[in-house]
Motif scaffolding. Structure first.
Motif, PDB file in Angstrom:
ATOM      1  N   CYS A   1      -3.339  28.109  46.610  1.00 33.41           N
ATOM      2  CA  CYS A   1      -1.945  28.560  46.698  1.00 33.41           C
ATOM      3  C   CYS A   1      -1.022  27.600  45.975  1.00 33.41           C
ATOM      4  CB  CYS A   1      -1.537  28.680  48.168  1.00 33.41           C
ATOM      5  SG  CYS A   1       0.182  29.152  48.395  1.00 33.41           S
ATOM      6  N   GLY A   2       0.000  28.122  45.356  1.00 33.80           N
ATOM      7  CA  GLY A   2       0.935  27.296  44.590  1.00 33.80           C
ATOM      8  C   GLY A   2       2.036  26.675  45.432  1.00 33.80           C
TER       9      GLY A   2
ATOM     10  N   HIS B   1       3.947  28.424  54.601  1.00 39.02           N
ATOM     11  CA  HIS B   1       3.354  29.555  55.318  1.00 39.02           C
ATOM     12  C   HIS B   1       3.679  29.442  56.796  1.00 39.02           C
ATOM     13  CE1 HIS B   1       1.061  31.359  52.083  1.00 39.02           C
ATOM     14  NE2 HIS B   1       0.733  30.149  51.684  1.00 39.02           N
TER      15      HIS B   1
ATOM     16  N   HIS C   1       5.838  35.242  51.740  1.00 42.52           N
ATOM     17  CA  HIS C   1       4.727  34.539  51.102  1.00 42.52           C
ATOM     18  C   HIS C   1       3.433  34.722  51.898  1.00 42.52           C
ATOM     19  CE1 HIS C   1       3.078  30.411  49.567  1.00 42.52           C
ATOM     20  NE2 HIS C   1       2.463  31.427  49.003  1.00 42.52           N
TER      21      HIS C   1
ATOM     22  N   HIS D   1      -0.105  37.022  50.971  1.00 43.99           N
ATOM     23  CA  HIS D   1      -1.501  36.582  50.996  1.00 43.99           C
ATOM     24  C   HIS D   1      -2.372  37.561  51.785  1.00 43.99           C
ATOM     25  CE1 HIS D   1      -1.412  32.084  49.720  1.00 43.99           C
ATOM     26  NE2 HIS D   1      -0.384  32.717  49.171  1.00 43.99           N
TER      27      HIS D   1
END
Ligand SMILES: [Zn+2]
Length: 159
Positions: A130-131, A136, A62, A66
């Motif tokens: 961000c969903g 992160h 993830h 990004h």
């Protein structure tokens, strides 16, 4: 038709291959589509780990997604279409418009990974952008980036 060898790709490795043969980390041309006016869309596999042997944890996938989204957009603003996770957690799909040169793509990828190592935050990681903004991890993503960079010399060997 496109001469993929002129773009720096091994014609024998374009398309779907037996995943048991795939090496990683590697960069491989998956497919391309030529439009009626000659524009070309290229789909490139950024393979990170060897299929069916090792998987990248979803948090690192993830965060690296990004960085790749931000970086490819910045380096190739005219060409970048999208980046997406492979559901098997072994790599990413990169889609580019009118940019299919292997070394150019590898150079941009390398630049982005070097920036990951020096980054102080994950891009687009706010709740507004961000969903799943809690999921992160910069440090683990930096470790992953250096592991991919260590194999830079052999990225183009895909089998
Ligand atoms: Zn996100």
């Amino acid at each position: 038709m496109i001469e993929v060898s002129q773009l720096g790709w091994d014609p024998g490795t374009v398309g779907e291959l037996d995943h048991q043969r795939l090496k990683a980390p590697s960069v491989k041309l998956r497919s391309y589509s030529v439009g009626t006016k000659g524009d070309v869309v290229y789909c490139v596999d950024l393979r990170i780990s060897k299929p069916n042997e090792e998987y990248v944890p979803i948090t690192e996938m993830h965060s690296l997604e990004h960085f790749l989204l931000e970086g490819f957009q910045r380096y190739l603003p005219v060409n970048f279409i999208s980046i997406g996770l492979m559901g098997c957690q072994t790599g990413f799909y990169l889609v580019l418009f009118n940019e299919g040169r292997a070394e150019k793509i590898c150079q941009v990828y390398e630049n982005i990974l070097r920036e990951v190592i020096n980054a102080h935050l994950v891009p687009y990681a706010s709740i507004a952008e961000c969903g799943n903004y809690r999921n992160h991890n910069l440090e683990l993503t930096q470790q992953l980036a250096s592991k991919i960079l260590q194999a830079r010399a052999s990225w183009r060997q895909v089998v």
